[in-house]
Design a protein around this motif. Structure first.
Motif, short mmCIF file in Angstrom:
data_model
loop_
_atom_site.label_atom_id
_atom_site.label_comp_id
_atom_site.label_asym_id
_atom_site.label_seq_id
_atom_site.Cartn_x
_atom_site.Cartn_y
_atom_site.Cartn_z
N ALA A 38 0.83 -1.20 0.00
CA ALA A 38 0.00 0.00 0.00
C ALA A 38 0.87 1.26 0.00
CB ALA A 38 -0.91 0.01 1.23
N GLN A 39 0.29 2.35 -0.48
CA GLN A 39 1.01 3.62 -0.49
C GLN A 39 1.25 4.11 0.94
OE1 GLN A 39 -0.82 6.72 -2.78
NE2 GLN A 39 0.81 8.17 -2.35
N MET A 40 2.43 4.62 1.19
CA MET A 40 2.80 5.15 2.49
C MET A 40 2.97 6.66 2.37
SD MET A 40 3.03 2.33 4.23
CE MET A 40 3.97 2.66 5.71
N ILE A 41 2.82 7.34 3.50
CA ILE A 41 3.07 8.78 3.51
C ILE A 41 4.14 9.08 4.55
CG2 ILE A 41 0.82 9.47 2.64
CD1 ILE A 41 -0.10 9.96 5.46
N PRO A 42 5.06 10.00 4.23
CA PRO A 42 6.12 10.32 5.19
C PRO A 42 5.59 11.21 6.30
CG PRO A 42 6.36 11.67 3.23
CD PRO A 42 5.21 10.73 2.98
N ARG A 43 5.97 10.91 7.51
CA ARG A 43 5.64 11.73 8.67
C ARG A 43 6.97 12.34 9.14
NH1 ARG A 43 0.25 12.41 8.56
NH2 ARG A 43 -0.85 10.43 8.68
N CYS A 44 7.14 13.62 8.89
CA CYS A 44 8.43 14.27 9.13
C CYS A 44 8.25 15.52 9.98
CB CYS A 44 9.10 14.61 7.81
SG CYS A 44 9.38 13.18 6.75
N GLY A 45 7.74 15.33 11.16
CA GLY A 45 7.50 16.45 12.06
C GLY A 45 8.67 16.69 13.00
N THR A 46 8.40 17.39 14.08
CA THR A 46 9.45 17.74 15.04
C THR A 46 9.30 17.02 16.37
OG1 THR A 46 8.15 19.63 15.80
CG2 THR A 46 9.77 20.03 14.04
N ARG A 47 8.18 16.31 16.59
CA ARG A 47 7.94 15.69 17.89
C ARG A 47 8.29 14.21 17.95
NH1 ARG A 47 2.08 17.43 19.51
NH2 ARG A 47 2.66 16.33 21.39
N LYS A 48 8.26 13.53 16.83
CA LYS A 48 8.59 12.09 16.77
C LYS A 48 9.68 11.88 15.73
CE LYS A 48 3.95 10.34 17.81
NZ LYS A 48 2.90 9.43 17.34
N VAL A 49 10.32 10.71 15.80
CA VAL A 49 11.30 10.39 14.76
C VAL A 49 10.58 10.31 13.42
CG1 VAL A 49 12.89 9.17 16.29
CG2 VAL A 49 11.12 7.88 15.10
N TRP A 50 11.25 10.70 12.36
CA TRP A 50 10.64 10.63 11.03
C TRP A 50 10.33 9.17 10.73
CZ3 TRP A 50 13.61 14.38 7.27
CH2 TRP A 50 13.43 15.70 7.72
N HIS A 51 9.17 8.93 10.14
CA HIS A 51 8.72 7.56 9.88
C HIS A 51 7.70 7.56 8.75
CE1 HIS A 51 5.84 9.26 12.77
NE2 HIS A 51 4.94 8.49 12.19
N TRP A 52 7.32 6.39 8.33
CA TRP A 52 6.29 6.19 7.31
C TRP A 52 5.02 5.72 8.00
CZ3 TRP A 52 6.99 7.60 2.37
CH2 TRP A 52 8.29 7.73 1.90
N ALA A 53 3.89 6.10 7.44
CA ALA A 53 2.58 5.64 7.92
C ALA A 53 1.75 5.21 6.73
CB ALA A 53 1.87 6.75 8.69
N HIS A 54 0.92 4.21 6.93
CA HIS A 54 -0.01 3.82 5.87
C HIS A 54 -0.95 4.99 5.59
CE1 HIS A 54 1.17 -0.33 6.77
NE2 HIS A 54 0.76 -0.59 5.54
N LYS A 55 -1.28 5.17 4.33
CA LYS A 55 -2.25 6.18 3.97
C LYS A 55 -3.61 5.66 4.42
CE LYS A 55 -3.47 9.12 0.12
NZ LYS A 55 -3.20 9.45 -1.27
N GLY A 56 -4.37 6.46 5.13
CA GLY A 56 -5.64 6.01 5.69
C GLY A 56 -5.40 5.25 6.97
N LYS A 57 -6.24 4.28 7.26
CA LYS A 57 -6.13 3.54 8.52
C LYS A 57 -5.74 2.08 8.31
CE LYS A 57 -9.27 6.55 10.91
NZ LYS A 57 -8.90 7.00 12.20
#
Length: 94
Positions: free
Chosen positions: A34-53
């Motif tokens: 499945a397509q993943m989206i990058p989570r690149c904020g300042t509070r958590k380590v950068w990571h990938w998350a599934h798009k949707g749930k």
């Protein structure tokens, strides 16, 4: 145990290579494709998350920066390798 989708995946797949999350990157789940989206904020380590749930990895658990630093002692090809049964399906917890 019920969890939301995997929110701390280090690697996604792009052109058959494992890549880490970076702003604007595109990648696909090594487990389910499945397509993943990058989570690149300042509070958590950068990571990938599934798009949707979507959630495909029943063995997934949160990991800390300490955990990631230990994983860095090994080649990335050995990290986050999906376990599959004889038919190719992702294995789940017994």
């Amino acid at each position: 145990m019920t969890r939301k989708h995997n929110e701390n995946m280090r690697f996604a797949i792009l052109d058959q290579n494992k890549i880490e999350a970076t702003p604007g990157a595109t990648g696909f789940c090594p487990g389910c494709g499945a397509q993943m989206i990058p989570r690149c904020g300042t509070r958590k380590v950068w990571h990938w998350a599934h798009k949707g749930k979507r959630h495909c990895d029943h063995w997934w658990e949160n990991e800390t920066e300490w955990h990631r630093s230990w994983k860095d002692h090994f080649p990335k090809e050995w990290q986050e390798v999906p376990a599959r049964d004889e038919s190719g399906e992702l294995k789940s917890r017994p």
